[in-house]
Design an enzyme around this catalytic site. Structure first.
Site, PDB file in Angstrom:
ATOM      1  N   HIS A   1      10.442  -7.953   2.764  1.00 30.58           N
ATOM      2  CA  HIS A   1       9.280  -8.805   2.524  1.00 30.58           C
ATOM      3  C   HIS A   1       9.679 -10.157   1.949  1.00 30.58           C
ATOM      4  O   HIS A   1       8.915 -11.115   2.023  1.00 30.58           O
ATOM      5  CB  HIS A   1       8.321  -8.093   1.564  1.00 30.58           C
ATOM      6  CG  HIS A   1       6.908  -8.536   1.682  1.00 30.58           C
ATOM      7  ND1 HIS A   1       6.201  -8.521   2.856  1.00 30.58           N
ATOM      8  CD2 HIS A   1       6.053  -9.031   0.759  1.00 30.58           C
ATOM      9  CE1 HIS A   1       4.981  -8.970   2.655  1.00 30.58           C
ATOM     10  NE2 HIS A   1       4.869  -9.288   1.393  1.00 30.58           N
TER      11      HIS A   1
ATOM     12  N   ASP B   1      11.104  -5.044   6.633  1.00 32.54           N
ATOM     13  CA  ASP B   1      10.080  -5.103   5.587  1.00 32.54           C
ATOM     14  C   ASP B   1       9.620  -3.695   5.226  1.00 32.54           C
ATOM     15  O   ASP B   1       9.139  -2.947   6.079  1.00 32.54           O
ATOM     16  CB  ASP B   1       8.896  -5.949   6.069  1.00 32.54           C
ATOM     17  CG  ASP B   1       7.973  -6.390   4.941  1.00 32.54           C
ATOM     18  OD1 ASP B   1       7.876  -5.663   3.942  1.00 32.54           O
ATOM     19  OD2 ASP B   1       7.339  -7.449   5.087  1.00 32.54           O
TER      20      ASP B   1
ATOM     21  N   GLU C   1       4.934   0.266  -7.108  1.00 33.39           N
ATOM     22  CA  GLU C   1       4.483  -0.796  -6.213  1.00 33.39           C
ATOM     23  C   GLU C   1       3.178  -1.433  -6.656  1.00 33.39           C
ATOM     24  O   GLU C   1       2.980  -2.637  -6.519  1.00 33.39           O
ATOM     25  CB  GLU C   1       4.338  -0.241  -4.796  1.00 33.39           C
ATOM     26  CG  GLU C   1       3.934  -1.269  -3.751  1.00 33.39           C
ATOM     27  CD  GLU C   1       4.969  -2.363  -3.582  1.00 33.39           C
ATOM     28  OE1 GLU C   1       4.563  -3.532  -3.440  1.00 33.39           O
ATOM     29  OE2 GLU C   1       6.177  -2.067  -3.605  1.00 33.39           O
ATOM     30  N   GLU C   2       2.257  -0.618  -7.196  1.00 35.05           N
ATOM     31  CA  GLU C   2       0.905  -1.123  -7.453  1.00 35.05           C
ATOM     32  C   GLU C   2       0.449  -1.062  -8.900  1.00 35.05           C
ATOM     33  O   GLU C   2      -0.461  -1.777  -9.285  1.00 35.05           O
ATOM     34  CB  GLU C   2      -0.115  -0.341  -6.601  1.00 35.05           C
ATOM     35  CG  GLU C   2       0.235  -0.233  -5.134  1.00 35.05           C
ATOM     36  CD  GLU C   2       0.313  -1.585  -4.426  1.00 35.05           C
ATOM     37  OE1 GLU C   2       0.034  -2.617  -5.062  1.00 35.05           O
ATOM     38  OE2 GLU C   2       0.661  -1.604  -3.242  1.00 35.05           O
TER      39      GLU C   2
ATOM     40  N   SER D   1       2.062 -12.715   3.362  1.00 32.05           N
ATOM     41  CA  SER D   1       1.583 -11.398   2.984  1.00 32.05           C
ATOM     42  C   SER D   1       0.059 -11.369   3.019  1.00 32.05           C
ATOM     43  O   SER D   1      -0.515 -11.455   4.091  1.00 32.05           O
ATOM     44  CB  SER D   1       2.130 -11.001   1.618  1.00 32.05           C
ATOM     45  OG  SER D   1       2.008  -9.614   1.469  1.00 32.05           O
TER      46      SER D   1
END
Length: 752
Positions: A724, A692, A218-219, A617
């Site tokens: 999302h 989401d 994810e990051e 977002s």
């Protein structure tokens, strides 16, 4: 987010707008005399108005074929595999996704992996890999692993059951590895025997082998959890245990009911998965643990084999993301030594990068921000030599031709709004050659030898084009010329195309901020409403000189001025510029949007009472902070999938900017969007997907409860079953029509 970088990708605005610039002679277009109205329905219909935009461009190992994933004219989200035979000079479809499709529904694990990769809306073929002899490609489709030969043969990989994740061919092509049941399997490609698990059968359901943990995907932009050695005899394999990671109940509220998922989610300030790294024989007979140090609360950032396979290089990042150690590991023993360390600048953090290459002589080309801007360095014999320098950034290292010593990269040396491809000789780094056209916004990829480029470029009225070039930048062949003429989907609308304008205004501390504006045809004495789009978060740049996309044009055709500005905290302006939001999200980036609003209201053609703002977002979070801090400044605000409580977001992203909430609770309270929600007095539209899994729906329910409890009026539109990414031909149309009806209802729209 990668929450927040991908939040741009999540936004339909961004999805409709790859990138931008002006036009050159070889991209001349023929404009029709009259243009039909550009409607929202047409913007999201097939074929896409940007024309064919290939994905995953690759060269076959023998260099003969250029392959791409190309979407269908009648279904912009379905991709097939096409190949260009450089010898014959012809294109042909290599794999038809519809013919191979089983119609099988993807497992939840497959769906979540695609969400992490931001390809959850795509169908057909989403990835592929060439065999070493260039005779076939490995194609995952509908959860099946297919080997498709150039001779037209197609067969399923023996021993697969469907639902296998992350398949990868060995370097010599004889074996394939994949994930199944949280274990890593390896088997022969020729089907001579069944694939075998090479990792242990764990009793704990929280243990995964060969998979990248949630925050890595994810990051950290790391989607792999295993890595083949160059000779294919061994694999470096990640093991992670989520036992200590908190469990959240994620409700996916759909039109036909609600599904709940017990999801391990490392929220800010809570334990991460415990990660270890192992070197395992491809036959599963040997297993050695890598020494990652005594501190277990670290991030496994990157893993690479040395070109000769004699060492394993591991990037280890501390939990605070203030230190990055490059470890050199003996794969036979697992023993590690620290090769060098990167330390974050004061009041900043370490930005991970894929801009590095290990060379055959044991040295390394490395990207570092140690002088305040991302630049290339040569690490050799224990010392760094800076190769590029200046108040601009290297955005990607494309390739190194080790025979000639030529290094190719992308950077903002000439224009931060229009990246270019550059090259220099390792022995003479002071002489940098630009290989691309300044009139275009450019991105690129390169072959392993650093000799062949695939360049993708776009301009204000030219959707993305891609071409094959040699190491000097000379175009060899178009991959997709995508000229806006004839039957091109955008050709009928070119006559009414409105060019983007660019400029700068100063922030309150004097820092120049770049803005972009698209206006409808302006009539003397008339004032126009403004639709301002913002993101505002780190690792993102909204204002760029490329193709802005059909949606921005449709908004202008509705009679709005379309406006965007990149404030402090956004990407590609250096450490000081980005670090302005350190421990202070929702501060300077809000002030810079305010400066943009003041600038707009100074223009004689802007209706100062009809300046609205829209964000998705992090941008949705920004909408809330803007309305809270400056009542009356914006006539209305739209917040899509906003973060409202940073404690709800994950460790790696949130702690990077705000620290540990257990140690700095006031930072989180101030940066959150709930504390001052009662101060919102301007019209607000809240939009969220009810399934989401990124900015979970709880962010909006917390805001809803707060606003209702404070008797603050607002409007809301929820999308059952959507994550999302709220999108699709009809749903995207519905979302934006909802937004424009909201603006009209409050007297701040264009009425069109």
């Amino acid at each position: 987010m990668r929450l927040l970088t991908s939040l741009l990708a999540a936004s339909a605005l961004a999805a409709a707008a790859p990138v931008l610039a002006a036009e050159t002679k070889d991209s001349a277009v023929t404009a029709p005399q009259a243009a039909p109205a550009l409607t929202l329905e047409r913007v999201f219909a097939s074929p896409g108005l940007a024309g064919p935009v290939p994905r995953a461009v690759k060269l076959s190992p023998d260099g003969r074929y250029v392959t791409v994933l190309r979407n269908r004219p009648d279904d912009r989200e379905r991709y097939d595999l096409w190949g260009f035979d450089r010898k014959a000079g012809q294109w042909r479809m290599l794999v038809d996704s519809k013919k191979l499709s089983s119609g099988r529904e993807l497992s939840e694990a497959e769906k979540m992996q695609r969400e992490r990769q931001r390809i959850g809306d795509l169908k057909g073929i989403v990835s592929y890999e060439w065999t070493a002899d260039s005779s076939a490609v490995l194609v995952p489709i509908d959860g099946e692993l297919i080997l498709a030969g150039l001779d037209g043969s197609v067969r399923k990989i023996a021993g697969t059951k469907g639902g296998e994740l992350d398949p990868s061919l060995s370097p010599k092509g004889a074996h394939v590895a994949f994930l199944r049941d949280q274990r890593l399997f390896v088997g022969p490609v020729d089907g001579s025997s069944e694939p075998k698990a090479v990792t242990p059968d764990e009793t704990a359901a929280t243990v995964h082998w060969g998979e990248a943990e949630f925050v890595a995907q994810e990051e950290m932009n790391r989607f792999k959890g295993y890595w083949w050695s160059p000779d294919g005899a061994r694999l470096a394999v990640e093991r992670f245990d989520e036992a200590k990671v908190g469990t959240v109940t994620r409700a996916a509220i759909g039109a036909d009911g609600t599904k709940t998922f017990e999801q391990r989610y490392p929220a800010a300030g809570t334990p991460n998965a415990e990660v270890s790294l192992w070197v395992i024989g491809a036959d599963g007979q040997s297993r050695v643990q890598v020494d990652l140090g005594s501190d277990k609360d670290i991030y496994l950032a990157r893993v690479d084999w040395a070109p000769d396979g004699k060492a394993l290089y591991v990037q280890r990042e501390d939990r605070a993301q203030s230190r990055l150690d490059m470890l050199k590991v003996d794969p036979a023993t697992g023993k590690a030594e620290v090769l060098f360390t990167e330390t974050a600048a004061k009041d900043s953090w370490i930005n991970l990068s894929d801009g590095y290459r290990f060379l055959a002589d044991g040295s390394l080309i490395w990207t570092s921000e140690r002088d305040g801007f991302a630049h290339l360095y040569h690490y050799k014999a224990g010392a760094f030599t800076q190769l590029t320098k200046g108040e601009w950034v290297v955005t990607d290292l494309l390739g190194v031709d080790q025979k000639s010593g030529r290094i190719t990269f992308i950077g903002t040396k000439d224009d931060v709004l229009a990246p270019q491809v550059y090259a220099f000789d390792l022995n003479h780094p002071e002489k940098i050659d630009r290989l691309t056209d300044l009139a275009f916004h450019n991105s690129a990829a390169m072959d392993r030898k650093g000799q062949t480029l695939v360049v993708t470029r776009s301009a204000d009225n030219q959707p993305p084009q891609s071409y094959l070039a040699d190491a000097t930048g000379k175009r060899l062949a178009w991959i997709e010329e995508n000229r806006v003429e004839g039957m091109h989907p955008y050709a009928p609308y070119l006559a009414s195309h409105r060019a983007a304008q660019f400029g700068t205004i100063p922030a309150e501390d004097g820092t120049p901020l770049h803005w972009m504006m698209i206006t409808p045809p302006l009539e003397p004495g008339k004032r126009y409403p403004v639709f301002s789009y913002h993101y505002g978060g780190p690792h993102a740049q909204v204002v760029a000189k490329g193709w802005q996309g059909a949606l921005a044009q449709a908004i202008a055709s509705k009679g709005y001025i379309y406006f965007a500005i990149d404030g402090r905290g956004s990407d590609n302006r250096g450490v000081k510029f980005e670090s302005a939001i350190n421990r202070a999200m929702g501060s300077v980036e809000v002030a810079d949007q305010l400066a943009g609003s003041h600038y707009l209201k100074s223009l004689p053609f802007v209706d100062a009472k009809r300046v609205s703002t829209f964000g998705w977002s992090y941008g949705g979070y920004m909408t809330l902070k803007m309305l809270e801090q400056h009542p009356g400044e914006w006539a209305a605000g739209v917040a899509v999938a906003p973060v409202t409580r940073w404690e709800l977001y994950d460790t790696h992203y949130t702690e990077r900017y705000l620290g540990d909430p257990n140690k700095e609770p006031k930072v989180y309270e101030t940066s959150g969007a709930l504390k001052d929600a009662a101060k919102i007095s301007d019209p607000l539209m809240l939009i969220h997907g009810m399934a989401d899994d990124n900015v979970v729906f709880e962010n909006s329910t917390a805001l809803i409860a707060k606003l209702q409890g404070e008797a603050v009026p607002f409007e809301m539109m929820l999308y059952p079953g959507f994550t999302h990414r709220i999108g699709g031909p009809k749903v995207s149309k519905h979302l934006y029509e909802t937004v424009f009806r909201f603006l009209d209802r409050h007297g701040v729209g264009s009425g069109q």
